[in-house]
Design an enzyme around this catalytic site. Structure first.
Site, PDB file in Angstrom:
ATOM      1  N   PHE A   1      61.126  65.303  42.017  1.00  0.00           N
ATOM      2  CA  PHE A   1      60.014  65.689  42.889  1.00  0.00           C
ATOM      3  C   PHE A   1      60.383  66.773  43.901  1.00  0.00           C
ATOM      4  CE2 PHE A   1      62.632  62.674  45.038  1.00  0.00           C
ATOM      5  CZ  PHE A   1      62.658  63.134  46.336  1.00  0.00           C
ATOM      6  N   GLY A   2      61.655  66.869  44.263  1.00  0.00           N
ATOM      7  CA  GLY A   2      62.073  67.733  45.374  1.00  0.00           C
ATOM      8  C   GLY A   2      63.188  67.048  46.121  1.00  0.00           C
TER       9      GLY A   2
ATOM     10  N   ASP B   1      56.984  50.455  41.631  1.00  0.00           N
ATOM     11  CA  ASP B   1      58.296  51.090  41.495  1.00  0.00           C
ATOM     12  C   ASP B   1      59.317  50.350  42.354  1.00  0.00           C
ATOM     13  OD1 ASP B   1      60.062  52.941  40.469  1.00  0.00           O
ATOM     14  OD2 ASP B   1      59.454  54.576  41.792  1.00  0.00           O
TER      15      ASP B   1
END
Ligand code: ATP
Ligand code: MG
Ligand code: MG
Length: 306
Positions: free
Chosen positions: A19-20, A153
């Site tokens: 994602f980053g 998650d």
């Protein structure tokens, strides 16, 4: 011009993913350290990315990573000059994103924690501390489910440890609401999701299968996490072996004696194939309370040492 760069001083990197990245930053005015998750995205993924803050912002609880605010900033188009002159961060952006695609960045400002549960579990912890950690995770999850939200998650990398130096206590915090979804009504608690997102060891059978899930999908992941919390592994290799065995409903040899029967039946229930056979988060909380009562010293809410 970036308000992020204006307001915060970057101190270091806390994590990195597809994602980053997540940066540890100090706010220039209030002098407090925050974790800022920076997600670079293409316009067609905007709704998907913003979902994380929509879910996270509505959650206020002692055992949930505290959300402060979020902001989207336009990424400046890259020129050759930028590429030459700019710091490491712009290089990373182009690796994870591709410099030719135009995109924006979402900045999520959260409370900064001191590490993940994953790292913490390899430390020597007494039974009392382990049960205390288990209870705090379940308290956080009870709250998430009360809010009609499925985390999707849950794993030991997405649960954080925070050492509050001022209050001299350790806190357990559930974070990463990137996959969270909500159900609409008490009569229809099922949600259809893309199957097999999340980490395999922690995924319930229905997550890998139809993708038609309810809050009980989190309970399966919780079962795996509570196993890890209650059964120490000294290395990650040993941990993985134990997780593979657990998938086949095999518990480690050192849990063979009768003494561990209540742990085994407790965790087995959470890992039931049929979601309806798994207890609710509230029921799990009551059961942990009972196990705590069975333990020799059962002062509750004792902070974890260290
Ligand atoms: P991935 O794509 O790798 O799964 P992710 O979307 O799950 O990443 P997060 O779990 O939110 O991203 O954060 C990635 C890592 O950054 C975490 O595993 C942790 O090491 C660090 N991190 C995230 N949030 C915080 C926080 N609030 N405090 C301290 N560290 C954090
Ligand atoms: Mg994560
Ligand atoms: Mg995530």
């Amino acid at each position: 011009y970036s308000r992020y760069k204006d307001d915060f001083e970057e101190i270091g990197k806390l994590g990195k993913g597809g994602f980053g990245r997540v940066m540890k930053c100090k706010h220039k005015l209030d002098d407090v350290e925050y974790a800022i998750k920076i997600i670079k995205f293409a316009e067609n993924r905007r709704d998907e990315v913003v979902r994380e803050v929509l879910k996270h912002a509505g959650l206020h609880h002692e055992n949930i990573v505290r959300y402060h605010q979020a902001r989207i900033e336009e990424c400046e188009p890259k020129s050759d000059d930028d590429n030459k002159a700019d710091s490491v961060s712009s290089n990373e952006d182009s690796v994870s994103f591709g410099s030719d695609i135009h995109g924006d960045s979402l900045y999520i400002q959260m409370e900064c924690c001191d590490g993940t549960l994953f790292e913490h579990l390899f430390k020597e912890l007494g039974d009392k501390d382990r049960l205390w950690i288990a209870k705090k995770i379940v308290e956080g999850l009870c709250y998430i489910h009360e809010k009609k939200t499925i985390h999707r998650d849950l794993n030991t990398h997405n649960i954080y440890i925070l050492k509050d130096a001022r209050e001299r206590v350790t806190k357990i915090k559930i974070g990463d609401f990137g996959l969270a979804v909500s159900w609409k009504s008490d009569t229809d608690t099922k949600v259809q999701v893309k199957s097999s997102e999340g980490i395999d060891y922690y995924n319930a059978p229905e997550v890998v299968g139809t993708g038609l899930i309810d809050a009980k999908a989190d309970i399966f992941s919780l079962g795996v996490i509570l196993f890890e919390v209650l059964h120490p592994s000294s290395t990650n290799r040993e941990r993985i072996e134990n997780l593979i065995d657990l998938k086949g409903m095999k518990f480690p040899d050192d849990w063979k004696s009768d003494q561990y029967d209540h742990y085994k039946s407790f965790i087995s229930k959470l890992l039931s194939k049929n979601p309806n056979d798994r207890p609710s988060a509230q029921e799990v909380l009551l059961q942990i309370q009972q196990i705590q009562d069975l333990s020799p010293s059962s002062e509750l809410d004792e902070p974890v040492e260290g």
